[in-house]
Scaffold this motif. Structure first.
Motif: not given
Length: 603
Positions: A253-258
């Motif tokens: 999973t690639w999360e929203h990192l800003g």
């Protein structure tokens, strides 16, 4: 995880000289006993070495705040044992020096055990400029690597790339801040990754990017309490170290990192039949791709999937990093080992793709994809291009294609899978759905919806089913079915049972016409053979025009076939309106014939 108190020297009545703890009291009343409490303060630690450090280390060392500041006077090579840095330690490095763990192949541990009240600071001895020293570099033979409540500043100089460079293996970062790096705050190379327990990573004021990482371990970057902004280039720089690290082999999973993800080498998802490599993109994630870097699923036959979890106010965006021109990057490409259940796109934008011979923003070959509020825009060639048996999965909805060369392209036997609800395929250079029928016959009952754009047949289209499951094509009112030159719509050409239900309305007639011209003979026409089912071949409120070209002799040709025509216009044929052999007896009611050069019905 290293035990932070196991190697430190505890100040107490019996242990200050030896660094060991009194373990003879089992009642719990001896306050001098070492307890592995990770809330140690700086006063709980005593240095075994320092304050100056230089050269090779092969045994256990403790660097504690009692000898602050600890000075790195030349390169330190940790090649055995462990170095443990206690709470509140200040490490100052001379210019051009650094700390290297297992560079020469020795197995060694390195731990930094700052706390919220007493963080550890590692920086240059000469100031806070970027790249004044080499930072910390960790190599594949290293053992346990962990950093807690620590700041590394001014590193990455002299070809070391980063404040914290990790090659192979795993490192844990917990409330770590990386600042003033010369090129990268954090570099994870040759398959290096961060521990799943990593959290609160802050990377600021780098001269380049906050993170450099191989595609397969992007997912190890922590999102919780992390901040990757305030750098010269804010984004996650994804670039494979070499061929061995191009692919993602597991579900991640690639999360929203800003910040956005920037992909500089092809991103390929390649798992196994028992464990597909599925990339899940969280709400708000934006991934930007270099010119020749596609997102590929099962390109090398490994099972794969892509799941985007966009939301109405936080869509997933897959885009180019370099331009807003059509074909700026290849786009998403899914091949036949893509797992249908794991190819799901929700509230997603794919834009500026289709370049480098990819032919569409969303390309699929023998794969099924579920779409829900998906927008394809700025696409070279087509918004979607589906080959072989590629298709949209059931319950797909809200598909939009804009500002592209054409709306889409799909094989004839899968046209019916295009979503029908919330669809807008307009605003393109050619608002059409291109259809290829060769080797893709319509072999069962399907309906083609009126999607607001014409269907364009690039080849002959065949309806060929069986007696039990005839290939009956139903066209919704308002459909325009346009044919490139030389092409027929053929019913039962090869002996399969078929039918055509073209039932329009006065307000929304169905039109069969040429795709490139409206002149007589612009296309070959409709040919109906004897195995077509008369009761399921019906034209009502239909216009058939501009056919009869390419030796077909008619807009409609009948061989032992007797379809029904009601309120239908048959016009502008290059020869006959309807050519019928002696075994055919079509039913004609309210049919208008005009401008058919050989006559209305013949021969």
């Amino acid at each position: 995880m290293l035990s932070p108190t196991a190697a430190c020297v505890i100040v107490g009545d019996d242990t200050a000289d030896t660094g060991t703890s009194d373990t003879t009291d089992t009642t719990g009343t001896d306050t001098d006993t070492d307890t592995t409490d990770t809330t140690d303060t700086a006063e709980d630690w005593v240095s075994t070495h320092g304050p100056e450090h230089c050269g090779e280390i092969t045994g256990d060392e403790v660097w504690a705040a009692d000898l602050n500041p600890h000075i790195i006077t030349c390169d330190v090579f940790v090649e055995g044992g462990s170095v443990q840095v206690g709470p509140g330690v200040e490490i100052r490095a001379y210019d051009k020096t650094g700390i290297f763990v297992s560079r020469d192949g020795g197995t060694a541990d390195f731990g930094v055990f700052g706390s919220e009240a007493a963080p550890v600071e590692l920086r240059s001895d000469s100031g806070t400029g970027a790249g004044l020293w080499k930072g910390i570099s960790v190599f594949p033979a290293a053992g346990t690597i962990e950093l807690h409540h620590a700041t590394i500043d001014s590193g990455g100089g002299f070809n070391t790339e980063a404040n914290l460079y990790v090659e192979g293996g795993e490192a844990l970062v917990d409330h770590v801040t990386l600042t003033n790096a010369e090129e990268w705050g954090l570099a994870l190379r040759e398959g290096a990754r961060l521990s799943p327990d990593s959290t609160a990573l802050q990377i600021h004021a780098t001269m380049g990017w906050p993170v450099l990482v191989d595609p397969g371990h992007v997912h190890s970057l922590p999102a919780t309490d992390s901040d990757y902004t305030g750098n010269d280039s804010d984004g996650i720089y994804i670039h494979a170290t070499g061929l061995d690290w191009y692919d993602v082999h597991e579900s991640v999973t690639w999360e929203h990192l800003g910040v956005d993800y920037f992909v500089f080498t092809p991103l390929s998802l390649e798992g196994t039949a028992n464990a597909a490599a599925v990339l899940e993109l969280g709400p708000g994630v934006t991934v930007r791709f270099a010119d020749d870097a596609p997102l590929r699923l099962a390109y090398h036959e490994g099972a794969a999937g892509l799941i985007t979890l966009g939301e109405p106010t936080a869509p997933v965006v897959l885009s180019s990093m370099n331009s807003l021109d059509r074909g700026a990057w290849p786009g998403v490409r899914a091949f036949d080992n893509t797992v249908d259940a794991s190819f799901r796109l929700t509230h997603t934008i794919i834009e500026w793709g289709g370049g480098f011979n990819a032919d569409g923003c969303l390309y699929a070959s023998d794969a099924g994809v579920f779409v829900d509020h998906v927008e394809l825009r700025g696409c070279e060639s087509a918004g979607f291009l589906f080959e072989d048996n590629a298709r949209f999965l059931p319950d797909s909805t809200d598909l939009q294609v804009h500002d592209s060369d054409r709306s889409g392209e799909i094989r004839a036997n899968q046209v019916h899978t295009i979503p029908k609800t919330g669809v807008d395929l307009t605003g393109n250079d050619a608002d059409v759905i291109a259809i290829w029928g060769f080797n893709h016959e319509i072999d069962h009952a399907v309906t083609w919806a009126n999607l607001g754009v014409p269907y364009r047949a690039e080849t002959h289209i065949y309806l060929e089913g069986t007696a039990l499951d005839p290939g009956v094509l139903t066209l919704e009112p308002g459909v325009t079915f346009a044919f490139a030159a030389d092409n027929f719509l053929r019913l039962s050409q090869h002996g399969g049972a078929s039918g055509l239900l073209a039932i329009g309305t006065a307000e929304q007639p169905i039109v069969f016409t040429g795709a490139d011209a409206l002149d007589p003979g612009a296309w070959a026409g409709i040919r109906i053979q004897d195995d077509a089912i008369d009761g399921q071949t019906r034209f009502e409120h239909v216009e058939i025009r501009s056919g009869g070209g390419f030796n077909s002799d008619a807009n409609v040709t009948l061989y032992d076939a007797s379809p029904t025509f009601i309120n239908t216009r048959i016009v502008d044929s290059d020869c006959w309106g309807i050519w019928a052999d002696s075994f055919s007896n079509p039913s004609l009611s309210g049919v208008v014939f005009e401008n058919n050069s050989c006559g209305d019905v013949g021969p």
